[in-house]
Design a protein around this motif. Structure first.
Motif, mmCIF file in Angstrom:
data_model
loop_
_atom_site.group_PDB
_atom_site.id
_atom_site.type_symbol
_atom_site.label_atom_id
_atom_site.label_comp_id
_atom_site.label_asym_id
_atom_site.label_seq_id
_atom_site.Cartn_x
_atom_site.Cartn_y
_atom_site.Cartn_z
ATOM 1 N N LEU A 18 0.854 -1.172 0.000
ATOM 2 C CA LEU A 18 0.000 0.000 0.000
ATOM 3 C C LEU A 18 0.898 1.231 0.000
ATOM 4 O O LEU A 18 1.983 1.211 0.588
ATOM 5 C CB LEU A 18 -0.901 -0.004 1.228
ATOM 6 C CG LEU A 18 -2.330 0.548 1.132
ATOM 7 C CD1 LEU A 18 -3.112 -0.149 0.034
ATOM 8 C CD2 LEU A 18 -3.032 0.380 2.469
ATOM 9 N N ARG A 19 0.457 2.299 -0.649
ATOM 10 C CA ARG A 19 1.227 3.540 -0.697
ATOM 11 C C ARG A 19 0.385 4.688 -0.166
ATOM 12 O O ARG A 19 -0.677 4.992 -0.714
ATOM 13 C CB ARG A 19 1.685 3.843 -2.123
ATOM 14 C CG ARG A 19 2.556 5.097 -2.267
ATOM 15 C CD ARG A 19 3.075 5.234 -3.697
ATOM 16 N NE ARG A 19 3.953 6.373 -3.891
ATOM 17 C CZ ARG A 19 3.544 7.568 -4.335
ATOM 18 N NH1 ARG A 19 2.263 7.774 -4.627
ATOM 19 N NH2 ARG A 19 4.419 8.558 -4.498
ATOM 20 N N LEU A 20 0.849 5.320 0.897
ATOM 21 C CA LEU A 20 0.168 6.454 1.489
ATOM 22 C C LEU A 20 0.773 7.753 0.980
ATOM 23 O O LEU A 20 1.974 7.849 0.774
ATOM 24 C CB LEU A 20 0.262 6.419 3.017
ATOM 25 C CG LEU A 20 -0.216 5.149 3.724
ATOM 26 C CD1 LEU A 20 -0.114 5.325 5.233
ATOM 27 C CD2 LEU A 20 -1.635 4.801 3.307
ATOM 28 N N SER A 21 -0.079 8.755 0.787
ATOM 29 C CA SER A 21 0.362 10.062 0.338
ATOM 30 C C SER A 21 -0.172 11.134 1.270
ATOM 31 O O SER A 21 -1.251 10.991 1.840
ATOM 32 C CB SER A 21 -0.123 10.345 -1.089
ATOM 33 O OG SER A 21 0.375 9.392 -2.001
ATOM 34 N N CYS A 22 0.582 12.211 1.405
ATOM 35 C CA CYS A 22 0.171 13.339 2.229
ATOM 36 C C CYS A 22 0.691 14.614 1.588
ATOM 37 O O CYS A 22 1.895 14.757 1.380
ATOM 38 C CB CYS A 22 0.710 13.199 3.650
ATOM 39 S SG CYS A 22 0.381 14.612 4.723
ATOM 40 N N ALA A 23 -0.208 15.528 1.284
ATOM 41 C CA ALA A 23 0.153 16.785 0.649
ATOM 42 C C ALA A 23 -0.203 17.961 1.545
ATOM 43 O O ALA A 23 -1.327 18.057 2.034
ATOM 44 C CB ALA A 23 -0.547 16.917 -0.699
ATOM 45 N N ALA A 24 0.758 18.851 1.751
ATOM 46 C CA ALA A 24 0.528 20.058 2.527
ATOM 47 C C ALA A 24 0.090 21.186 1.605
ATOM 48 O O ALA A 24 0.584 21.317 0.484
ATOM 49 C CB ALA A 24 1.785 20.468 3.278
ATOM 50 N N SER A 25 -0.832 21.988 2.076
ATOM 51 C CA SER A 25 -1.309 23.113 1.289
ATOM 52 C C SER A 25 -1.598 24.297 2.198
ATOM 53 O O SER A 25 -1.772 24.141 3.399
ATOM 54 C CB SER A 25 -2.565 22.733 0.496
ATOM 55 O OG SER A 25 -3.631 22.397 1.369
ATOM 56 N N GLY A 26 -1.664 25.478 1.603
ATOM 57 C CA GLY A 26 -1.935 26.683 2.357
ATOM 58 C C GLY A 26 -0.753 27.635 2.353
ATOM 59 O O GLY A 26 0.142 27.546 1.524
#
Length: 119
Positions: A18-26
């Motif tokens: 499984l591949r988890l992703s996390c993107a920061a924004s703002g």
């Protein structure tokens, strides 16, 4: 507003990936260390892996050799590639980042994404 958006969780069989992703924004001026934590029912939240801005990594002993953390600074994202998954990996996984918003360094958390390893 600064937000960490996670994705990639789900149900997988033992031995799967499984591949988890996390993107920061703002309004983000800079991002320091990013990482992943996990929390199983009735347990405290534990560190899984971290990665610095220059690419140095740390892993929990329980995932070493199976999980790989990486980041894309241009996309303000961090990833967790999980291979050879075991039932004991079942937990809610949380993205974490130490970043500088408009005024200060602050630690942010994602909302969590559930990973379930079961046959």
């Amino acid at each position: 507003q600064v937000q960490l958006a996670e994705s990639g969780g789900g149900l997988v069989q033992p031995g799967g990936s499984l591949r988890l992703s996390c993107a920061a924004s703002g309004s983000i001026l800079s991002i320091n260390t990013m990482g992943w934590f996990r929390q199983a029912p009735g347990k405290e939240r534990d560190l899984v892996a971290t990665i610095t801005t220059d690419g140095s990594t740390n892993y929990a002993d329980s995932v070493k050799g199976r999980f790989t953390i990486s980041r894309d600074n241009a996309k303000k994202s961090v990833y967790l590639q999980m291979n050879s998954l075991k039932p004991e990996d079942t937990a809610a996984y949380y993205c974490n980042a130490r970043l500088h918003d408009f005024t200060r360094w602050t630690v942010y958390w994602g909302q969590g994404t559930q990973v379930t390893v079961s046959s």
